[in-house]
Motif scaffolding. Structure first.
Motif, PDB file in Angstrom:
ATOM      1  N   MET A   1       2.880 -13.202 -18.235  1.00 37.88           N
ATOM      2  CA  MET A   1       2.228 -12.454 -19.313  1.00 37.88           C
ATOM      3  C   MET A   1       0.787 -12.939 -19.446  1.00 37.88           C
ATOM      4  N   GLU A   2      -0.131 -12.074 -19.228  1.00 38.36           N
ATOM      5  CA  GLU A   2      -1.530 -12.483 -19.299  1.00 38.36           C
ATOM      6  C   GLU A   2      -2.026 -12.305 -20.722  1.00 38.36           C
ATOM      7  N   ASN A   3      -2.984 -13.108 -21.096  1.00 44.87           N
ATOM      8  CA  ASN A   3      -3.575 -12.931 -22.410  1.00 44.87           C
ATOM      9  C   ASN A   3      -5.085 -12.939 -22.282  1.00 44.87           C
ATOM     10  N   SER A   4      -5.734 -12.524 -23.362  1.00 40.54           N
ATOM     11  CA  SER A   4      -7.182 -12.380 -23.288  1.00 40.54           C
ATOM     12  C   SER A   4      -7.853 -13.742 -23.127  1.00 40.54           C
ATOM     13  N   ASN A   5      -7.193 -14.786 -23.619  1.00 45.56           N
ATOM     14  CA  ASN A   5      -7.735 -16.128 -23.476  1.00 45.56           C
ATOM     15  C   ASN A   5      -7.803 -16.530 -22.009  1.00 45.56           C
ATOM     16  N   GLU A   6      -6.713 -16.236 -21.294  1.00 49.45           N
ATOM     17  CA  GLU A   6      -6.683 -16.552 -19.863  1.00 49.45           C
ATOM     18  C   GLU A   6      -7.775 -15.766 -19.134  1.00 49.45           C
ATOM     19  N   ARG A   7      -7.918 -14.500 -19.485  1.00 47.22           N
ATOM     20  CA  ARG A   7      -8.935 -13.670 -18.835  1.00 47.22           C
ATOM     21  C   ARG A   7     -10.334 -14.227 -19.117  1.00 47.22           C
ATOM     22  N   LYS A   8     -10.552 -14.696 -20.338  1.00 44.69           N
ATOM     23  CA  LYS A   8     -11.853 -15.261 -20.711  1.00 44.69           C
ATOM     24  C   LYS A   8     -12.119 -16.528 -19.886  1.00 44.69           C
ATOM     25  N   GLU A   9     -11.104 -17.375 -19.748  1.00 42.66           N
ATOM     26  CA  GLU A   9     -11.259 -18.597 -18.956  1.00 42.66           C
ATOM     27  C   GLU A   9     -11.592 -18.255 -17.507  1.00 42.66           C
ATOM     28  N   ILE A  10     -10.900 -17.246 -16.982  1.00 39.91           N
ATOM     29  CA  ILE A  10     -11.152 -16.850 -15.596  1.00 39.91           C
ATOM     30  C   ILE A  10     -12.570 -16.280 -15.470  1.00 39.91           C
ATOM     31  N   LEU A  11     -12.970 -15.475 -16.441  1.00 39.62           N
ATOM     32  CA  LEU A  11     -14.332 -14.916 -16.420  1.00 39.62           C
ATOM     33  C   LEU A  11     -15.361 -16.047 -16.428  1.00 39.62           C
ATOM     34  N   ASP A  12     -15.131 -17.053 -17.267  1.00 38.01           N
ATOM     35  CA  ASP A  12     -16.068 -18.184 -17.318  1.00 38.01           C
ATOM     36  C   ASP A  12     -16.134 -18.883 -15.967  1.00 38.01           C
ATOM     37  N   GLY A  13     -14.965 -19.097 -15.362  1.00 38.25           N
ATOM     38  CA  GLY A  13     -14.922 -19.741 -14.048  1.00 38.25           C
ATOM     39  C   GLY A  13     -15.604 -18.890 -12.997  1.00 38.25           C
ATOM     40  N   LEU A  14     -15.380 -17.593 -13.088  1.00 40.06           N
ATOM     41  CA  LEU A  14     -15.994 -16.661 -12.143  1.00 40.06           C
ATOM     42  C   LEU A  14     -17.521 -16.714 -12.267  1.00 40.06           C
ATOM     43  N   LEU A  15     -18.015 -16.792 -13.484  1.00 41.44           N
ATOM     44  CA  LEU A  15     -19.464 -16.876 -13.693  1.00 41.44           C
ATOM     45  C   LEU A  15     -20.022 -18.170 -13.092  1.00 41.44           C
ATOM     46  N   GLU A  16     -19.265 -19.260 -13.220  1.00 41.52           N
ATOM     47  CA  GLU A  16     -19.707 -20.515 -12.590  1.00 41.52           C
ATOM     48  C   GLU A  16     -19.853 -20.312 -11.082  1.00 41.52           C
ATOM     49  N   VAL A  17     -18.883 -19.633 -10.497  1.00 38.71           N
ATOM     50  CA  VAL A  17     -18.927 -19.349  -9.059  1.00 38.71           C
ATOM     51  C   VAL A  17     -20.145 -18.483  -8.744  1.00 38.71           C
ATOM     52  N   LEU A  18     -20.344 -17.442  -9.523  1.00 39.75           N
ATOM     53  CA  LEU A  18     -21.426 -16.491  -9.233  1.00 39.75           C
ATOM     54  C   LEU A  18     -22.804 -17.140  -9.349  1.00 39.75           C
ATOM     55  N   ARG A  19     -22.910 -18.156 -10.199  1.00 36.85           N
ATOM     56  CA  ARG A  19     -24.203 -18.851 -10.329  1.00 36.85           C
ATOM     57  C   ARG A  19     -24.561 -19.600  -9.054  1.00 36.85           C
ATOM     58  N   THR A  20     -23.574 -19.842  -8.194  1.00 39.21           N
ATOM     59  CA  THR A  20     -23.841 -20.566  -6.949  1.00 39.21           C
ATOM     60  C   THR A  20     -24.144 -19.613  -5.790  1.00 39.21           C
ATOM     61  N   VAL A  21     -24.103 -18.316  -6.053  1.00 37.35           N
ATOM     62  CA  VAL A  21     -24.317 -17.331  -4.983  1.00 37.35           C
ATOM     63  C   VAL A  21     -25.803 -16.968  -4.931  1.00 37.35           C
ATOM     64  N   ARG A  22     -26.417 -17.308  -3.811  1.00 36.77           N
ATOM     65  CA  ARG A  22     -27.876 -17.134  -3.676  1.00 36.77           C
ATOM     66  C   ARG A  22     -28.337 -15.700  -3.875  1.00 36.77           C
ATOM     67  N   THR A  23     -27.510 -14.745  -3.450  1.00 40.49           N
ATOM     68  CA  THR A  23     -27.989 -13.362  -3.452  1.00 40.49           C
ATOM     69  C   THR A  23     -27.894 -12.711  -4.832  1.00 40.49           C
ATOM     70  N   ILE A  24     -27.331 -13.414  -5.804  1.00 39.70           N
ATOM     71  CA  ILE A  24     -27.223 -12.823  -7.144  1.00 39.70           C
ATOM     72  C   ILE A  24     -28.317 -13.399  -8.034  1.00 39.70           C
ATOM     73  N   ASP A  25     -29.097 -12.516  -8.612  1.00 39.27           N
ATOM     74  CA  ASP A  25     -30.148 -12.907  -9.540  1.00 39.27           C
ATOM     75  C   ASP A  25     -29.489 -13.443 -10.814  1.00 39.27           C
ATOM     76  N   PRO A  26     -29.755 -14.701 -11.191  1.00 39.07           N
ATOM     77  CA  PRO A  26     -29.114 -15.278 -12.386  1.00 39.07           C
ATOM     78  C   PRO A  26     -29.316 -14.435 -13.637  1.00 39.07           C
ATOM     79  N   ALA A  27     -30.427 -13.720 -13.699  1.00 42.72           N
ATOM     80  CA  ALA A  27     -30.687 -12.875 -14.876  1.00 42.72           C
ATOM     81  C   ALA A  27     -29.621 -11.793 -15.014  1.00 42.72           C
TER      82      ALA A  27
END
Length: 93
Positions: free
Chosen positions: A1-27
């Protein structure tokens, strides 16, 4: 059973990953929601999605199957759904 809290945690983790991707503008990572599209909203090259998937696997300690990657949509929520699905699949092994 997924909850919005889990999704938020995953989104936060995903953003951490995306900040390390050179081709994505941090803005472009400001105000990212589940509806944000990697290709149109972040201008991520489609070839970069494979790299992002590999980083996501490391970050969340999961392993995608090839068909998971093939099925992955280009929106943030698609990646979150996939992470949850793979985690649940792993838990059920």
């Amino acid at each position: 059973m997924e909850n919005s809290n889990e999704r938020k945690e995953i989104l936060d983790g995903l953003l951490e990953v995306l900040r390390t991707v050179r081709t994505i503008d941090p803005a472009r990572l400001e105000g990212v929601t589940e509806e944000t599209d990697f290709l149109t909203d972040m201008n991520t090259p489609s070839t970069e999605l494979i790299n992002i998937a590999a980083k996501v696997e490391q970050k969340f300690d999961i392993e995608f199957e090839d068909e998971d990657i093939d099925r992955m949509g280009s929106k943030v929520k698609d990646v979150i759904d996939l992470i949850i699905m793979v985690k649940e699949r792993g838990a059920n092994k």
